[in-house]
Enzyme design. Structure first.
Site, short mmCIF file in Angstrom:
data_model
loop_
_atom_site.label_atom_id
_atom_site.label_comp_id
_atom_site.label_asym_id
_atom_site.label_seq_id
_atom_site.Cartn_x
_atom_site.Cartn_y
_atom_site.Cartn_z
CB SER A 91 -34.57 6.18 15.72
OG SER A 91 -35.70 5.95 16.53
CG HIS A 141 -26.16 15.82 5.09
ND1 HIS A 141 -26.10 14.84 4.12
CD2 HIS A 141 -27.32 15.62 5.75
CE1 HIS A 141 -27.19 14.08 4.19
NE2 HIS A 141 -27.94 14.54 5.18
CB CYS A 150 -39.43 6.36 17.46
SG CYS A 150 -39.49 7.28 15.92
#
Length: 276
Positions: free
Chosen positions: A117, A122, A145
């Site tokens: 995962s 950003h 996941c």
């Protein structure tokens, strides 16, 4: 009413992928070119790669993940990004986790079953060249996941990145099988992202939901209710401005917030004249 989920006995690994996209916006008014430049420099320092790495490390701890790799970068002239690869916590058998539809910790240790995962962030500082408005956006994606939803980190993120506007998207993809071979396309109860947000936070924001339940897509956006002009002035104070100028600046900032919140340009007489 939220549908209750009983514990599912799985055949093999939990193959569900759960992704939270978390976008925050900070808005200010910087009147002069120098003030706008200083605002960008301030944001660049406040949200540099080192601090963003700390935030993602806390998120990984909240969802009980081991950090496998970290890539981070500060950019010129502005902006930063961090990417983490995470995996399941080996101490899972010694701890308990929950997907209850309730606010997450600030932070506290939880454990989930994860496999390859990732966490990413950003930043996007920018400023209008003429009307004094400057904005900062940070995009955070938490994809897991496994069993524990990344919504467990939501409360921490909201409190760590106190923002004027927050947009959140949560989706569950794939399926996992029970021991009889039946498919499960979601493994926890949810009817709104709002149920994972603390009450004091909900009281401070206007909130709107757009959910597509049959597709396991959930969307919530938030905008601060209270408006104090001094909170939005960079390098100045409201008391130093004439009342007419205070009102004009407040109108610009509020219009900017509404446009971001609703995702469209909203006509305003004074602002439209400056755009032409």
């Amino acid at each position: 009413m939220t549908r209750a989920f009983n514990k599912i006995k799985l055949h093999g690994f939990n193959n569900l992928t759960k992704t939270l996209s978390f976008n925050v916006y900070d808005i200010c008014y910087a009147q002069t070119f120098q003030q706008r430049r200083e605002y960008i420099e301030y944001i660049d320092e406040e949200y540099n790669a080192e601090r963003l790495t700390h935030i993602l490390t806390e998120v990984a701890e909240i969802i009980g993940a081991n950090i496998l790799n970290v890539a981070r970068q500060n950019y010129e002239p502005q902006g930063a990004s961090v990417t983490m690869l995470i995996a399941e916590d080996e101490t899972e058998i010694h701890q308990q986790f929950t997907n209850a539809e309730e606010p997450g910790p600030l932070p506290e240790s939880l454990v989930c079953h994860l496999d390859k995962s990732h966490l990413t962030v950003h930043t996007y500082p920018e400023s209008h060249p003429e009307n004094g408005i400057s904005t900062f956006r940070a995009d955070i994606d938490v994809s897991t996941c496994g069993r524990v939803s990344p919504l467990r980190a939501l409360n921490y993120l909201i409190h760590s990145l106190e923002s004027d506007i927050v947009t959140m998207d949560y989706r569950v993809r794939g399926f996992t099988r029970n021991v009889y071979g039946g498919k499960h396309f979601i493994d926890h109860a949810i009817n709104s992202i709002q149920n994972f947000i603390a009450e004091d936070t909900k009281g401070r924001y206007h909130m709107i939901d757009v959910n597509i339940y049959q597709e396991n897509i959930f969307h919530t956006k938030m905008m601060l209710k209270d408006f104090e002009l001094d909170d939005y002035l960079f390098g100045g104070n409201a008391c130093d401005l004439a009342s007419q100028e205070q009102q004009a600046i407040a109108d610009r900032v509020k219009n900017e917030m509404l446009e971001i919140f609703y995702g469209k340009n909203i006509p305003h007489p004074d602002i439209e004249s400056s755009r032409r």
